[in-house]
Design a protein around this motif. Structure first.
Motif, PDB file in Angstrom:
ATOM      1  N   ALA A 192       0.887  -1.210   0.104  1.00 17.97           N
ATOM      2  CA  ALA A 192       0.130   0.133   0.245  1.00 17.97           C
ATOM      3  C   ALA A 192       0.791   1.283   0.075  1.00 17.97           C
ATOM      4  N   ARG A 193       1.981   1.328   0.655  1.00 14.81           N
ATOM      5  CA  ARG A 193       2.938   2.334   0.790  1.00 14.81           C
ATOM      6  C   ARG A 193       3.618   2.485  -0.587  1.00 14.81           C
ATOM      7  N   ALA A 194       4.138   1.089  -1.104  1.00 17.95           N
ATOM      8  CA  ALA A 194       4.886   1.314  -2.318  1.00 17.95           C
ATOM      9  C   ALA A 194       3.945   2.044  -3.372  1.00 17.95           C
ATOM     10  N   PHE A 195       2.829   1.428  -3.471  1.00 23.51           N
ATOM     11  CA  PHE A 195       2.204   1.860  -4.867  1.00 23.51           C
ATOM     12  C   PHE A 195       1.494   3.500  -4.739  1.00 23.51           C
ATOM     13  N   ALA A 196       1.623   3.901  -3.366  1.00 26.21           N
ATOM     14  CA  ALA A 196       1.295   5.399  -3.049  1.00 26.21           C
ATOM     15  C   ALA A 196       2.759   6.089  -3.416  1.00 26.21           C
ATOM     16  N   ASP A 197       3.942   5.494  -3.747  1.00 26.81           N
ATOM     17  CA  ASP A 197       5.159   6.313  -3.944  1.00 26.81           C
ATOM     18  C   ASP A 197       5.346   6.278  -5.405  1.00 26.81           C
ATOM     19  N   PRO A 198       5.196   7.508  -5.917  1.00 29.63           N
ATOM     20  CA  PRO A 198       5.522   7.448  -7.603  1.00 29.63           C
ATOM     21  C   PRO A 198       6.847   6.914  -8.126  1.00 29.63           C
ATOM     22  N   GLY A 199       7.918   6.917  -7.359  1.00 29.88           N
ATOM     23  CA  GLY A 199       9.135   6.580  -7.515  1.00 29.88           C
ATOM     24  C   GLY A 199       9.405   5.063  -7.204  1.00 29.88           C
ATOM     25  N   PHE A 200       8.398   4.318  -7.035  1.00 29.64           N
ATOM     26  CA  PHE A 200       8.556   2.869  -6.708  1.00 29.64           C
ATOM     27  C   PHE A 200       8.766   1.930  -7.653  1.00 29.64           C
ATOM     28  N   THR A 201       9.967   1.242  -7.603  1.00 31.08           N
ATOM     29  CA  THR A 201      10.369   0.224  -8.501  1.00 31.08           C
ATOM     30  C   THR A 201      10.929  -0.866  -7.634  1.00 31.08           C
ATOM     31  N   ALA A 202      10.553  -2.006  -7.978  1.00 26.12           N
ATOM     32  CA  ALA A 202      11.134  -3.334  -7.259  1.00 26.12           C
ATOM     33  C   ALA A 202      10.982  -4.543  -7.924  1.00 26.12           C
ATOM     34  N   THR A 203      11.681  -5.437  -7.569  1.00 28.28           N
ATOM     35  CA  THR A 203      11.992  -6.864  -8.222  1.00 28.28           C
ATOM     36  C   THR A 203      11.972  -7.884  -7.144  1.00 28.28           C
ATOM     37  N   ASP A 204      11.683  -7.389  -5.959  1.00 33.83           N
ATOM     38  CA  ASP A 204      11.969  -8.480  -4.906  1.00 33.83           C
ATOM     39  C   ASP A 204      11.012  -8.026  -3.687  1.00 33.83           C
ATOM     40  N   ASP A 205      10.243  -8.950  -3.123  1.00 38.55           N
ATOM     41  CA  ASP A 205       9.112  -8.520  -2.089  1.00 38.55           C
ATOM     42  C   ASP A 205       9.637  -8.214  -0.972  1.00 38.55           C
ATOM     43  N   CYS A 206      10.589  -8.785  -0.577  1.00 38.63           N
ATOM     44  CA  CYS A 206      11.361  -8.810   0.781  1.00 38.63           C
ATOM     45  C   CYS A 206      11.835  -7.392   0.814  1.00 38.63           C
ATOM     46  N   GLY A 207      12.384  -6.699  -0.521  1.00 37.75           N
ATOM     47  CA  GLY A 207      12.757  -5.427  -0.682  1.00 37.75           C
ATOM     48  C   GLY A 207      11.776  -4.530  -0.410  1.00 37.75           C
ATOM     49  N   VAL A 208      10.468  -4.541  -0.826  1.00 31.29           N
ATOM     50  CA  VAL A 208       9.702  -3.781  -0.455  1.00 31.29           C
ATOM     51  C   VAL A 208       9.165  -3.705   1.125  1.00 31.29           C
ATOM     52  N   VAL A 209       9.306  -4.672   1.571  1.00 31.55           N
ATOM     53  CA  VAL A 209       8.921  -4.703   3.189  1.00 31.55           C
ATOM     54  C   VAL A 209      10.102  -3.839   3.973  1.00 31.55           C
ATOM     55  N   LEU A 210      11.586  -4.010   3.411  1.00 29.88           N
ATOM     56  CA  LEU A 210      12.548  -3.643   3.822  1.00 29.88           C
ATOM     57  C   LEU A 210      12.618  -1.950   3.477  1.00 29.88           C
TER      58      LEU A 210
END
Length: 249
Positions: A192-210
């Motif tokens: 929820a926080r990630a997709f509210a961030d316009p600069g969000f990019t990730a290839t790893d789900d643990c990295g999203v939590v981190l």
């Protein structure tokens, strides 16, 4: 921390097989998850591993949208009873993970979700069990193995060529695998926080939590070298050899 569950119910465990990619590095017209490995598709082997795990209650498949019907046919013929639904993936890994989250929106926040790359068809039951066990104490886990190679950080010199900028201590480095596991409340808040961030990019789900829940520890589960990711054509030969010799169980 411990899971705040009613005494009469253990957490439900859903596993999502993420098969939304196209596998361009395999050089095949077909997605790599539909290529055959010792008589079965890579997708089937990943699904079968999760279906065989007694801890897993339900398996969701997130499939490349262009090949959804083919995946449905293959999995129906294989009679994988724990597969509850096959849903289209997104254009990125994060969008496919979000599709998995939406597929289990009827689960409670204290229930568990394992996110597994379809391209890792040799994941063992031991690894799956270890992930679920650790999630009784923490909200996020990642499977990893020690790095046997020296890993360097690079930068560009004045001519635009790569040069070594740093050599991190190998003892502190790990190579990530999957599954990655989460209490649903944790991964839902992180995304929820990630997709509210316009600069969000990730290839790893643990990295999203981190990144988005820095207060949430991500515990490491020791993986197995046999849990390889099939990325290049040569990886198929390695996976077949592991199956043939019985190293991958």
């Amino acid at each position: 921390m411990s899971l705040d569950q009613p005494a009469h119910r253990r957490p439900r465990v859903a596993a999502a097989v993420l098969a939304g990619g196209v596998g361009s590095r395999m050089g095949s017209a077909h997605p790599k998850q539909l290529l055959r490995l010792a008589g079965q598709t890579i997708l089937e082997r990943s699904v079968a591993a999760l279906c065989a795990a007694p801890e897993v209650d339900e398996v969701v498949v997130v499939m490349n949208a262009a090949h959804l019907a083919e995946a449905e046919k293959i999995l129906a013929e294989g009679r994988y009873d724990k597969v509850s639904r096959i849903v289209p993936g997104g254009a990125s890994r994060s969008e496919s993970s979000l599709a998995a989250l939406q597929a289990v929106d009827d689960y409670d926040d204290n229930d568990l979700l394992l996110l597994h790359d379809a391209a890792r068809p040799l994941v063992s039951g031991r690894t799956i069990t270890a992930c679920v066990t650790e999630l009784t104490e923490v909200g996020a886990v990642g499977v990893a193995v020690p790095s046997s190679d020296t890993v360097v950080q690079v930068t560009l010199d004045a001519s635009g060529r790569e040069v070594i900028a740093a050599v991190p201590d190998r003892a502190a480095l790990r190579r990530m695998q999957t599954p990655q596991g989460f209490r649903l409340g944790v991964i839902r808040r992180a995304y929820a926080r990630a997709f509210a961030d316009p600069g969000f990019t990730a290839t790893d789900d643990c990295g999203v939590v981190l990144r988005y829940l820095p207060e949430e520890p991500v515990r490491i589960v020791t993986g197995e070298e046999s849990n390889i990711k099939v990325t290049h054509p040569s990886d198929l030969a390695v996976a077949e050899a592991l199956l043939r010799t019985g190293v991958a169980q």
